[in-house]
Write a protein that holds these residues in place. Structure first.
Motif, PDB file in Angstrom:
ATOM      1  N   VAL A  55       0.861  -1.170   0.000  1.00  0.00           N
ATOM      2  CA  VAL A  55       0.000   0.000   0.000  1.00  0.00           C
ATOM      3  C   VAL A  55       0.900   1.223   0.000  1.00  0.00           C
ATOM      4  N   ILE A  56       0.690   2.053  -1.012  1.00  0.00           N
ATOM      5  CA  ILE A  56       1.409   3.318  -1.100  1.00  0.00           C
ATOM      6  C   ILE A  56       0.378   4.430  -1.233  1.00  0.00           C
ATOM      7  N   ARG A  57       0.727   5.593  -0.751  1.00  0.00           N
ATOM      8  CA  ARG A  57      -0.161   6.758  -0.883  1.00  0.00           C
ATOM      9  C   ARG A  57       0.052   7.447  -2.218  1.00  0.00           C
ATOM     10  N   ASP A  58       1.269   7.416  -2.705  1.00  0.00           N
ATOM     11  CA  ASP A  58       1.647   7.981  -3.993  1.00  0.00           C
ATOM     12  C   ASP A  58       3.062   7.499  -4.268  1.00  0.00           C
ATOM     13  N   LEU A  59       3.647   7.929  -5.346  1.00  0.00           N
ATOM     14  CA  LEU A  59       5.010   7.517  -5.663  1.00  0.00           C
ATOM     15  C   LEU A  59       5.931   7.797  -4.476  1.00  0.00           C
ATOM     16  N   ASN A  60       6.727   6.822  -4.121  1.00  0.00           N
ATOM     17  CA  ASN A  60       7.720   6.948  -3.048  1.00  0.00           C
ATOM     18  C   ASN A  60       7.108   7.212  -1.676  1.00  0.00           C
ATOM     19  N   GLN A  61       5.876   6.792  -1.464  1.00  0.00           N
ATOM     20  CA  GLN A  61       5.181   7.029  -0.194  1.00  0.00           C
ATOM     21  C   GLN A  61       4.543   5.740   0.328  1.00  0.00           C
ATOM     22  N   GLN A  62       5.371   4.686   0.498  1.00  0.00           N
ATOM     23  CA  GLN A  62       4.858   3.444   1.072  1.00  0.00           C
ATOM     24  C   GLN A  62       4.468   3.693   2.522  1.00  0.00           C
ATOM     25  N   VAL A  63       3.316   3.180   2.923  1.00  0.00           N
ATOM     26  CA  VAL A  63       2.854   3.419   4.287  1.00  0.00           C
ATOM     27  C   VAL A  63       3.597   2.556   5.287  1.00  0.00           C
ATOM     28  N   ARG A  64       3.542   2.988   6.511  1.00  0.00           N
ATOM     29  CA  ARG A  64       3.996   2.229   7.675  1.00  0.00           C
ATOM     30  C   ARG A  64       2.814   2.112   8.608  1.00  0.00           C
ATOM     31  N   PRO A  65       2.597   1.001   9.242  1.00  0.00           N
ATOM     32  CA  PRO A  65       3.291  -0.267   9.059  1.00  0.00           C
ATOM     33  C   PRO A  65       3.194  -0.743   7.608  1.00  0.00           C
ATOM     34  N   ALA A  66       4.242  -1.468   7.185  1.00  0.00           N
ATOM     35  CA  ALA A  66       4.220  -2.022   5.836  1.00  0.00           C
ATOM     36  C   ALA A  66       2.938  -2.829   5.681  1.00  0.00           C
ATOM     37  N   THR A  67       2.229  -2.582   4.583  1.00  0.00           N
ATOM     38  CA  THR A  67       0.931  -3.206   4.374  1.00  0.00           C
ATOM     39  C   THR A  67       0.854  -3.780   2.974  1.00  0.00           C
ATOM     40  N   MET A  68       0.423  -5.034   2.906  1.00  0.00           N
ATOM     41  CA  MET A  68       0.206  -5.703   1.630  1.00  0.00           C
ATOM     42  C   MET A  68      -1.293  -5.787   1.416  1.00  0.00           C
ATOM     43  N   MET A  69      -1.749  -5.399   0.234  1.00  0.00           N
ATOM     44  CA  MET A  69      -3.169  -5.536  -0.073  1.00  0.00           C
ATOM     45  C   MET A  69      -3.352  -6.520  -1.218  1.00  0.00           C
ATOM     46  N   THR A  70      -4.469  -7.213  -1.179  1.00  0.00           N
ATOM     47  CA  THR A  70      -4.840  -8.136  -2.239  1.00  0.00           C
ATOM     48  C   THR A  70      -6.348  -8.098  -2.381  1.00  0.00           C
ATOM     49  N   THR A  71      -6.849  -8.726  -3.409  1.00  0.00           N
ATOM     50  CA  THR A  71      -8.280  -8.671  -3.688  1.00  0.00           C
ATOM     51  C   THR A  71      -8.995  -9.938  -3.248  1.00  0.00           C
ATOM     52  N   LYS A  72     -10.279  -9.780  -2.962  1.00  0.00           N
ATOM     53  CA  LYS A  72     -11.150 -10.923  -2.696  1.00  0.00           C
ATOM     54  C   LYS A  72     -11.761 -11.431  -3.999  1.00  0.00           C
ATOM     55  N   MET A  73     -11.726 -10.592  -5.027  1.00  0.00           N
ATOM     56  CA  MET A  73     -12.292 -10.930  -6.340  1.00  0.00           C
ATOM     57  C   MET A  73     -11.157 -11.227  -7.314  1.00  0.00           C
ATOM     58  N   THR A  74     -11.437 -12.090  -8.272  1.00  0.00           N
ATOM     59  CA  THR A  74     -10.477 -12.334  -9.334  1.00  0.00           C
ATOM     60  C   THR A  74     -10.488 -11.140 -10.284  1.00  0.00           C
ATOM     61  N   VAL A  75      -9.315 -10.607 -10.536  1.00  0.00           N
ATOM     62  CA  VAL A  75      -9.166  -9.452 -11.418  1.00  0.00           C
ATOM     63  C   VAL A  75      -9.226  -9.927 -12.861  1.00  0.00           C
ATOM     64  N   ARG A  76     -10.092  -9.263 -13.641  1.00  0.00           N
ATOM     65  CA  ARG A  76     -10.289  -9.691 -15.021  1.00  0.00           C
ATOM     66  C   ARG A  76     -10.116  -8.561 -16.043  1.00  0.00           C
ATOM     67  N   SER A  77      -9.790  -7.349 -15.569  1.00  0.00           N
ATOM     68  CA  SER A  77      -9.660  -6.258 -16.539  1.00  0.00           C
ATOM     69  C   SER A  77      -8.633  -5.238 -16.070  1.00  0.00           C
ATOM     70  N   GLU A  78      -8.102  -4.536 -17.054  1.00  0.00           N
ATOM     71  CA  GLU A  78      -7.148  -3.469 -16.767  1.00  0.00           C
ATOM     72  C   GLU A  78      -7.830  -2.318 -16.026  1.00  0.00           C
ATOM     73  N   ALA A  79      -9.088  -2.056 -16.362  1.00  0.00           N
ATOM     74  CA  ALA A  79      -9.834  -0.984 -15.688  1.00  0.00           C
ATOM     75  C   ALA A  79      -9.980  -1.284 -14.200  1.00  0.00           C
ATOM     76  N   TYR A  80     -10.183  -2.543 -13.856  1.00  0.00           N
ATOM     77  CA  TYR A  80     -10.287  -2.959 -12.456  1.00  0.00           C
ATOM     78  C   TYR A  80      -8.953  -2.719 -11.742  1.00  0.00           C
ATOM     79  N   VAL A  81      -7.871  -3.113 -12.397  1.00  0.00           N
ATOM     80  CA  VAL A  81      -6.528  -2.926 -11.825  1.00  0.00           C
ATOM     81  C   VAL A  81      -6.256  -1.443 -11.593  1.00  0.00           C
ATOM     82  N   GLU A  82      -6.676  -0.598 -12.517  1.00  0.00           N
ATOM     83  CA  GLU A  82      -6.455   0.846 -12.366  1.00  0.00           C
ATOM     84  C   GLU A  82      -7.194   1.405 -11.159  1.00  0.00           C
ATOM     85  N   LEU A  83      -8.423   0.943 -10.922  1.00  0.00           N
ATOM     86  CA  LEU A  83      -9.165   1.396  -9.741  1.00  0.00           C
ATOM     87  C   LEU A  83      -8.526   0.862  -8.467  1.00  0.00           C
ATOM     88  N   LEU A  84      -8.154  -0.410  -8.482  1.00  0.00           N
ATOM     89  CA  LEU A  84      -7.547  -1.045  -7.315  1.00  0.00           C
ATOM     90  C   LEU A  84      -6.221  -0.382  -6.946  1.00  0.00           C
TER      91      LEU A  84
END
Length: 178
Positions: A55-84
């Protein structure tokens, strides 16, 4: 504050009328040396259809505590990835930083903890021509903050769950029982 080995929380914040922007993050928080840290490290790399990203807030702004995010849904489109990787990631990152600034997460443990956040992003958001991006931000920001707060407070408590057992039921059971 005592050591934090494994805390969990979840929250649901509903979308504005006519939107598919409900947010339902599930959060695990723990010490990097414990089970959450082990799970966090094992998430390095990708799984088809379920991107994992810091999880980053913007370029070069990774949050602390270090946080990994993932989806509960299977990603099927580039538009979805852009929103995520755009609005949802930004809202999640802002919520985490605000949890630090408000004392929900302990600042002095920010480098000793890590988090995993499982994100719900309705696939209809990626194709909705009338998507309200502000509402997508709002729901994810509010739900992430609430899920982290609940994890840190151990809510709902056992007492709350028992007290509400007969008055609150899963929405999917509506009409199933009389």
């Amino acid at each position: 504050m005592s050591e934090i080995w494994l805390r969990t929380g979840e929250a649901t914040v509903l979308a504005a009328e006519g939107q598919f922007t409900d947010a339902m993050p599930e959060v695990m928080i723990g010490d990097v040396r414990g089970p959450v840290g082990q799970a966090f490290a094992s998430m390095a790399g990708q799984v088809a259809g379920h991107p994992r990203m810091f999880v980053i807030r913007d370029l070069n702004q990774q949050v602390r505590p270090a946080t990994m995010m993932t989806t509960k849904m299977t990603v099927r489109s580039e538009a979805y990835v852009e929103l995520l990787g755009g609005i949802v990631q930004a809202a999640t990152g802002d919520a985490i930083v605000d949890c630090l600034s408000e004392g929900i997460l302990p600042k002095n443990k920010a480098n000793d903890l890590c988090m995993i956040i499982m994100i719900w992003l309705d696939p209809r958001c990626a194709t909705d021509e009338n998507l309200d991006r502000r509402d997508l931000y709002r729901t994810n920001y509010d739900a992430t903050k609430l899920a982290i707060s609940r994890a840190m407070k151990g809510e709902p408590t056992v007492e709350q769950l028992i007290a509400n057992r007969k008055t609150i039921s899963h929405y999917a059971l509506e009409g199933v029982f009389d």
